[in-house]
Design an enzyme around this catalytic site. Structure first.
Site, PDB file in Angstrom:
ATOM      1  N   PRO A  13      58.955  70.741  10.177  1.00  0.00           N
ATOM      2  CA  PRO A  13      59.978  69.812  10.628  1.00  0.00           C
ATOM      3  C   PRO A  13      60.538  68.918   9.541  1.00  0.00           C
ATOM      4  O   PRO A  13      59.807  68.412   8.688  1.00  0.00           O
ATOM      5  CB  PRO A  13      59.254  68.969  11.692  1.00  0.00           C
ATOM      6  CG  PRO A  13      57.807  69.185  11.459  1.00  0.00           C
ATOM      7  CD  PRO A  13      57.686  70.556  10.868  1.00  0.00           C
ATOM      8  N   ASN A  14      61.847  68.758   9.604  1.00  0.00           N
ATOM      9  CA  ASN A  14      62.647  67.858   8.750  1.00  0.00           C
ATOM     10  C   ASN A  14      62.854  68.372   7.336  1.00  0.00           C
ATOM     11  O   ASN A  14      63.655  67.806   6.589  1.00  0.00           O
ATOM     12  CB  ASN A  14      62.062  66.436   8.729  1.00  0.00           C
ATOM     13  CG  ASN A  14      62.107  65.791  10.096  1.00  0.00           C
ATOM     14  OD1 ASN A  14      63.153  65.792  10.725  1.00  0.00           O
ATOM     15  ND2 ASN A  14      60.987  65.294  10.581  1.00  0.00           N
ATOM     16  N   ARG A  47      68.645  63.400   2.300  1.00  0.00           N
ATOM     17  CA  ARG A  47      68.068  62.113   2.702  1.00  0.00           C
ATOM     18  C   ARG A  47      66.818  61.841   1.870  1.00  0.00           C
ATOM     19  O   ARG A  47      66.161  62.773   1.404  1.00  0.00           O
ATOM     20  CB  ARG A  47      67.602  62.156   4.169  1.00  0.00           C
ATOM     21  CG  ARG A  47      68.656  62.484   5.185  1.00  0.00           C
ATOM     22  CD  ARG A  47      69.109  61.230   5.927  1.00  0.00           C
ATOM     23  NE  ARG A  47      69.816  61.522   7.152  1.00  0.00           N
ATOM     24  CZ  ARG A  47      70.955  62.211   7.241  1.00  0.00           C
ATOM     25  NH1 ARG A  47      71.488  62.734   6.175  1.00  0.00           N
ATOM     26  NH2 ARG A  47      71.542  62.385   8.405  1.00  0.00           N
ATOM     27  N   TYR A  96      61.479  62.797  -1.662  1.00  0.00           N
ATOM     28  CA  TYR A  96      61.433  64.256  -1.577  1.00  0.00           C
ATOM     29  C   TYR A  96      62.350  64.973  -2.575  1.00  0.00           C
ATOM     30  O   TYR A  96      62.434  66.194  -2.567  1.00  0.00           O
ATOM     31  CB  TYR A  96      61.771  64.698  -0.141  1.00  0.00           C
ATOM     32  CG  TYR A  96      60.748  64.202   0.859  1.00  0.00           C
ATOM     33  CD1 TYR A  96      59.419  64.617   0.788  1.00  0.00           C
ATOM     34  CD2 TYR A  96      61.090  63.296   1.853  1.00  0.00           C
ATOM     35  CE1 TYR A  96      58.467  64.148   1.683  1.00  0.00           C
ATOM     36  CE2 TYR A  96      60.148  62.824   2.758  1.00  0.00           C
ATOM     37  CZ  TYR A  96      58.839  63.252   2.658  1.00  0.00           C
ATOM     38  OH  TYR A  96      57.906  62.785   3.534  1.00  0.00           O
ATOM     39  N   ASN A 103      54.439  74.794   4.132  1.00  0.00           N
ATOM     40  CA  ASN A 103      54.548  73.340   4.153  1.00  0.00           C
ATOM     41  C   ASN A 103      54.839  72.991   5.602  1.00  0.00           C
ATOM     42  O   ASN A 103      55.986  73.112   6.060  1.00  0.00           O
ATOM     43  CB  ASN A 103      55.643  72.821   3.231  1.00  0.00           C
ATOM     44  CG  ASN A 103      55.697  71.293   3.224  1.00  0.00           C
ATOM     45  OD1 ASN A 103      55.036  70.642   4.024  1.00  0.00           O
ATOM     46  ND2 ASN A 103      56.481  70.741   2.309  1.00  0.00           N
ATOM     47  N   ALA A 157      55.056  67.187   8.800  1.00  0.00           N
ATOM     48  CA  ALA A 157      54.219  66.239   9.548  1.00  0.00           C
ATOM     49  C   ALA A 157      53.210  66.947  10.456  1.00  0.00           C
ATOM     50  O   ALA A 157      52.156  66.384  10.776  1.00  0.00           O
ATOM     51  CB  ALA A 157      55.105  65.313  10.366  1.00  0.00           C
ATOM     52  N   GLU A 169      48.678  76.104   1.248  1.00  0.00           N
ATOM     53  CA  GLU A 169      49.352  74.912   1.781  1.00  0.00           C
ATOM     54  C   GLU A 169      50.080  74.216   0.633  1.00  0.00           C
ATOM     55  O   GLU A 169      49.504  74.040  -0.446  1.00  0.00           O
ATOM     56  CB  GLU A 169      48.286  73.999   2.401  1.00  0.00           C
ATOM     57  CG  GLU A 169      48.816  72.723   3.001  1.00  0.00           C
ATOM     58  CD  GLU A 169      47.694  71.870   3.615  1.00  0.00           C
ATOM     59  OE1 GLU A 169      46.561  72.384   3.817  1.00  0.00           O
ATOM     60  OE2 GLU A 169      47.953  70.682   3.859  1.00  0.00           O
ATOM     61  N   HIS A 210      52.679  70.823  -0.424  1.00  0.00           N
ATOM     62  CA  HIS A 210      53.390  69.579  -0.095  1.00  0.00           C
ATOM     63  C   HIS A 210      54.182  69.123  -1.301  1.00  0.00           C
ATOM     64  O   HIS A 210      53.667  69.128  -2.424  1.00  0.00           O
ATOM     65  CB  HIS A 210      52.416  68.482   0.346  1.00  0.00           C
ATOM     66  CG  HIS A 210      51.702  68.841   1.601  1.00  0.00           C
ATOM     67  ND1 HIS A 210      52.334  68.848   2.821  1.00  0.00           N
ATOM     68  CD2 HIS A 210      50.448  69.283   1.814  1.00  0.00           C
ATOM     69  CE1 HIS A 210      51.487  69.263   3.738  1.00  0.00           C
ATOM     70  NE2 HIS A 210      50.327  69.537   3.152  1.00  0.00           N
ATOM     71  N   ARG A 222      50.040  58.300  -0.494  1.00  0.00           N
ATOM     72  CA  ARG A 222      50.902  57.752   0.564  1.00  0.00           C
ATOM     73  C   ARG A 222      50.038  57.178   1.707  1.00  0.00           C
ATOM     74  O   ARG A 222      48.867  56.882   1.493  1.00  0.00           O
ATOM     75  CB  ARG A 222      51.857  58.859   1.045  1.00  0.00           C
ATOM     76  CG  ARG A 222      52.738  59.379  -0.096  1.00  0.00           C
ATOM     77  CD  ARG A 222      53.732  60.410   0.374  1.00  0.00           C
ATOM     78  NE  ARG A 222      54.685  59.841   1.304  1.00  0.00           N
ATOM     79  CZ  ARG A 222      55.500  60.563   2.078  1.00  0.00           C
ATOM     80  NH1 ARG A 222      55.473  61.890   1.996  1.00  0.00           N
ATOM     81  NH2 ARG A 222      56.333  59.974   2.904  1.00  0.00           N
TER      82      ARG A 222
HETATM   83  O1  CA2 Z   1      55.206  66.119   1.007  1.00  0.00           O
HETATM   84  C1  CA2 Z   1      55.439  66.997   1.846  1.00  0.00           C
HETATM   85  O2  CA2 Z   1      55.862  68.107   1.560  1.00  0.00           O
HETATM   86  C2  CA2 Z   1      55.232  66.675   3.332  1.00  0.00           C
HETATM   87  O3  CA2 Z   1      54.751  67.856   3.973  1.00  0.00           O
HETATM   88  C3  CA2 Z   1      56.597  66.304   3.870  1.00  0.00           C
HETATM   89  C4  CA2 Z   1      56.556  65.856   5.323  1.00  0.00           C
HETATM   90  C5  CA2 Z   1      55.509  64.769   5.534  1.00  0.00           C
HETATM   91  O4  CA2 Z   1      55.421  64.434   6.904  1.00  0.00           O
HETATM   92  C6  CA2 Z   1      54.155  65.194   5.021  1.00  0.00           C
HETATM   93  O5  CA2 Z   1      53.260  64.124   5.184  1.00  0.00           O
HETATM   94  C7  CA2 Z   1      54.220  65.571   3.546  1.00  0.00           C
HETATM   95  C8  CA2 Z   1      57.919  65.296   5.747  1.00  0.00           C
HETATM   96  C9  CA2 Z   1      59.057  66.204   5.511  1.00  0.00           C
HETATM   97  C10 CA2 Z   1      60.306  65.426   5.738  1.00  0.00           C
HETATM   98  O6  CA2 Z   1      61.294  65.936   4.897  1.00  0.00           O
HETATM   99  C11 CA2 Z   1      62.394  65.171   4.690  1.00  0.00           C
HETATM  100  C12 CA2 Z   1      63.254  65.606   3.722  1.00  0.00           C
HETATM  101  C13 CA2 Z   1      64.381  64.862   3.435  1.00  0.00           C
HETATM  102  C14 CA2 Z   1      64.654  63.718   4.145  1.00  0.00           C
HETATM  103  C15 CA2 Z   1      63.794  63.284   5.121  1.00  0.00           C
HETATM  104  C16 CA2 Z   1      62.656  64.027   5.405  1.00  0.00           C
END
Ligand code: CA2
Length: 146
Positions: free
Chosen positions: A10-11, A18, A23, A75, A78, A99, A101, A108
């Site tokens: 997700p996301n 964003r 990221y 990946n 969340a 896995e 990230h 964090r």
């Molecule tokens: O660091 C990572 O790759 C995470 O898997 C990213 C997840 C986060 O919940 C994990 O704790 C760590 C969040 C991905 C959200 O991606 C976005 C990308 C651009 C803008 C907003 C969110």
């Protein structure tokens, strides 16, 4: 030649648009293309899948058991920290997985320090941004050659 599957949760479709301070500014399509190119150089095929829906991620993992996938790179976003369903799917298909990230989750919030997937993974790559996906492809190649 092995078939590899890259799954993003997700996301991650928002990458590049964003929160670049966390990221980075590389879109997911570019990350996927670079990982696929790395895989091709190593003689493998990389299929890519992204979803914001837990059930779709579970279904794609289940499908991998029947489509010739040799190894999964994931990946789970969340869902890494919450999803017993993804853990059970990865355990059920019994395919090796790596896995990934983008961010260093250990630098964090504490809720990101726990992964429900890591103890089942062949390995975990955190904190190297988009490079982590290419590193994961190289690690996959090594795993499959061993
Ligand atoms: O660091 C990572 O790759 C995470 O898997 C990213 C997840 C986060 O919940 C994990 O704790 C760590 C969040 C991905 C959200 O991606 C976005 C990308 C651009 C803008 C907003 C969110």
């Amino acid at each position: 030649m092995s078939r590899l599957l890259l799954i993003n949760g997700p996301n991650l479709n928002l990458l590049g648009s964003r929160e670049p301070q966390i990221y980075g500014d590389t879109p997911l399509t570019r990350i996927e293309a670079a990982a696929a190119s790395e895989a091709a150089q190593l003689g493998h095929q990389l299929d890519c899948f992204q979803s914001n829906h837990e059930g779709e991620l579970v279904e794609r993992i289940q499908a991998a058991a029947a489509d010739g996938t040799a190894l999964i790179l994931i990946n789970a976003g969340a869902y890494t920290h919450t999803s017993v369903a993804l853990r059970d799917a990865l355990s059920a298909v019994a395919l090796p997985f790596i896995e990934v990230h983008l961010s260093n989750v250990y630098a964090r919030e504490t809720f990101r320090h726990r992964s429900l997937l890591s103890d089942l993974a062949a390995g975990v790559i955190v904190g190297f941004g988009p490079l982590g996906y290419r590193l994961a492809v190289i690690a996959a190649h090594q795993q499959l050659s061993a």
